[in-house]
Enzyme design. Structure first.
Site, PDB file in Angstrom:
ATOM      1  N   ARG A  41      -8.838  13.633 -13.235  1.00  0.00           N
ATOM      2  CA  ARG A  41      -9.437  12.275 -12.830  1.00  0.00           C
ATOM      3  C   ARG A  41     -11.325  12.746 -13.062  1.00  0.00           C
ATOM      4  O   ARG A  41     -12.289  11.981 -13.153  1.00  0.00           O
ATOM      5  CB  ARG A  41      -9.680  12.987 -11.365  1.00  0.00           C
ATOM      6  CG  ARG A  41      -8.247  12.006 -10.234  1.00  0.00           C
ATOM      7  CD  ARG A  41      -8.542  12.555  -8.741  1.00  0.00           C
ATOM      8  NE  ARG A  41      -7.222  11.570  -8.285  1.00  0.00           N
ATOM      9  CZ  ARG A  41      -6.625  11.403  -7.542  1.00  0.00           C
ATOM     10  NH1 ARG A  41      -7.619  12.724  -6.438  1.00  0.00           N
ATOM     11  NH2 ARG A  41      -5.739  10.812  -6.560  1.00  0.00           N
ATOM     12  N   LYS A 198      11.437   6.061   0.689  1.00  0.00           N
ATOM     13  CA  LYS A 198      11.636   5.226   2.065  1.00  0.00           C
ATOM     14  C   LYS A 198      10.927   3.349   2.336  1.00  0.00           C
ATOM     15  O   LYS A 198       9.843   3.351   1.458  1.00  0.00           O
ATOM     16  CB  LYS A 198      10.674   5.204   2.958  1.00  0.00           C
ATOM     17  CG  LYS A 198      11.302   7.072   4.131  1.00  0.00           C
ATOM     18  CD  LYS A 198      10.065   7.456   5.020  1.00  0.00           C
ATOM     19  CE  LYS A 198      11.767   8.719   5.826  1.00  0.00           C
ATOM     20  NZ  LYS A 198      10.111   8.803   7.031  1.00  0.00           N
ATOM     21  N   GLY A 374      -3.207   5.148  -3.655  1.00  0.00           N
ATOM     22  CA  GLY A 374      -3.151   4.304  -1.818  1.00  0.00           C
ATOM     23  C   GLY A 374      -3.431   3.120  -2.525  1.00  0.00           C
ATOM     24  O   GLY A 374      -3.131   1.820  -1.844  1.00  0.00           O
TER      25      GLY A 374
END
Length: 397
Positions: A41, A198, A374
């Site tokens: 980053r 999931k 995200g």
């Protein structure tokens, strides 16, 4: 989507002599001693910083690091290790400025780092008072932290409201360009790989992609739930039986469009979960009650690889097996190498996906690797992220 690009401002000479406030993403991993263990980053931020310096701007850059308590700065919260590493990479001294809200001394051609912005009271709640103080420090605000594009905080959203000019840095602009190329006007066939433990964490992504893609490849625990939905046995494998109806709905949405969700025809199983577990390849219809499915089998891998090599666009989020264990890594490696060999435009994102790309050394064969976790997932859902919403609005002011 229309927004002002910092590169255009620099090319037009509009950054020369200006105070430029850059919001970067320096939230890098550190060991117990505070040493940076991975600096991707930091490296990704350098093009924007160099662009600003070359344009003759007085440059301020800040970021959050970790999860500090607002108003309670501790040495562990400091960006000092980041400033030191950035200085090494850029071959220059990068001063670190504390208590900077009252004003910053920086001259054209100089670069300073402003201490951890998340320590400021009101940062996470996007305080207008704090945002206005930040905006008063600059002539141009540059958002170049895609990893924070899905969060409306004072240093990412509020400052963009009140700064004289608000624009997108090269990293943020490149992310939007890549995702738009992959989803807004893709070269067909469009194949998406969505994997993970999931269905619940990626259900909205699966639903959104089901209306767009030509093939939707699912992997990991998500694939197990889809196998259950298709009437197959999965033994004691990780799955969410309560979401079988949602999985069937995704399958039906794809089928109605003449598209498909390929269900594994063979799998790699074990009786226990671990690096030393004995791996057994078997037809998917022969999974025993005490089996754990930990990877897709060679037949399924070959079939999916052929689809990927024939794709026009590939979006990849998540490994298809427990690739951390070599015995259960063949599926993910096969998928990764197929993407690398495919002539398709490929876009990949997500922490585990980046780890797989690094493990198999295919960084140069993937057209775009997203730096946001995200934020990348939110974009896949088809959402307009706060960062782009405010930059688009400011570009029209």
């Amino acid at each position: 989507m229309d927004f002002i690009r910092f590169s255009d401002l620099c090319a037009a000479g509009k950054a020369s002599g200006k105070r430029v406030f850059i919001r970067a993403d320096f939230n890098v991993p550190q060991d117990d001693a505070g040493r940076i263990t991975e600096d991707t980053r930091i490296r990704a931020s350098i093009p924007c910083l160099e662009m600003a310096l070359k344009a003759g701007a007085a440059v301020m850059v800040t970021s959050h690091l970790g999860r500090p308590v607002e108003g309670q700065f501790t040495p562990a919260d400091s960006l000092a290790p980041v400033a030191a590493r950035l200085g090494e990479l850029m071959k220059r001294t990068v001063p670190l400025v504390a208590n900077w809200l009252g004003g910053v001394e920086v001259q054209p051609g100089e670069l300073v780092m402003l201490e951890n912005c998340r320590v400021n009271v009101g940062e996470k709640k996007n305080s207008e008072t704090l945002a206005r103080k930040m905006a008063a420090l600059c002539d141009i605000f540059v958002h170049d932290a895609f990893g924070m594009a899905h969060r409306a905080e004072a240093s990412t959203y509020g400052i963009a409201q009140f700064a004289p000019v608000a624009c997108a840095g090269p990293l943020l602009a490149a992310e939007l360009d890549a995702i738009s190329k992959a989803l807004a006007n893709p070269r067909r066939p469009l194949v998406a790989i969505v994997a993970g433990s999931k269905v619940s964490t990626k259900l909205t992504i699966l639903k959104a992609l089901a209306g767009k893609v030509d093939q939707l490849i699912v992997g990991g625990g998500i694939a197990n739930t889809f196998m259950l939905a298709a009437g197959m046995k999965i033994g004691k494998s990780l799955a969410e039986p309560g979401l079988m109806a949602e999985a069937r709905a995704v399958i039906e949405t794809m089928r109605a469009r003449g598209a498909a969700v390929p269900i594994p025809t063979d799998v790699v199983t074990a009786k226990s979960f671990g690096a030393d577990a004995l791996a057994t390849v078997k037809p998917a219809r022969e999974v025993a009650d005490d089996d754990l499915i930990l990877d897709i089998g060679p037949e399924t891998t070959a079939r999916l690889a052929a689809q990927l090599k024939a794709a026009g666009t590939i979006v990849w989020n998540g490994p298809v097996g427990v690739f951390e264990f070599d015995a259960f890594a063949a599926g993910t490696e096969g998928i990764a190498r197929a993407i690398a060999e495919s002539p398709a435009f490929s876009l990949a994102g997500g922490g585990d996906t980046l780890a797989a790309i690094a493990k198999y050394g295919i960084e140069k064969q993937v057209d775009y690797i997203s730096t946001g976790g995200g934020a990348f997932l939110e974009m896949l859902k088809g959402k307009t992220l706060p960062a782009f919403e405010i930059l688009q609005r400011r570009s029209q002011a």
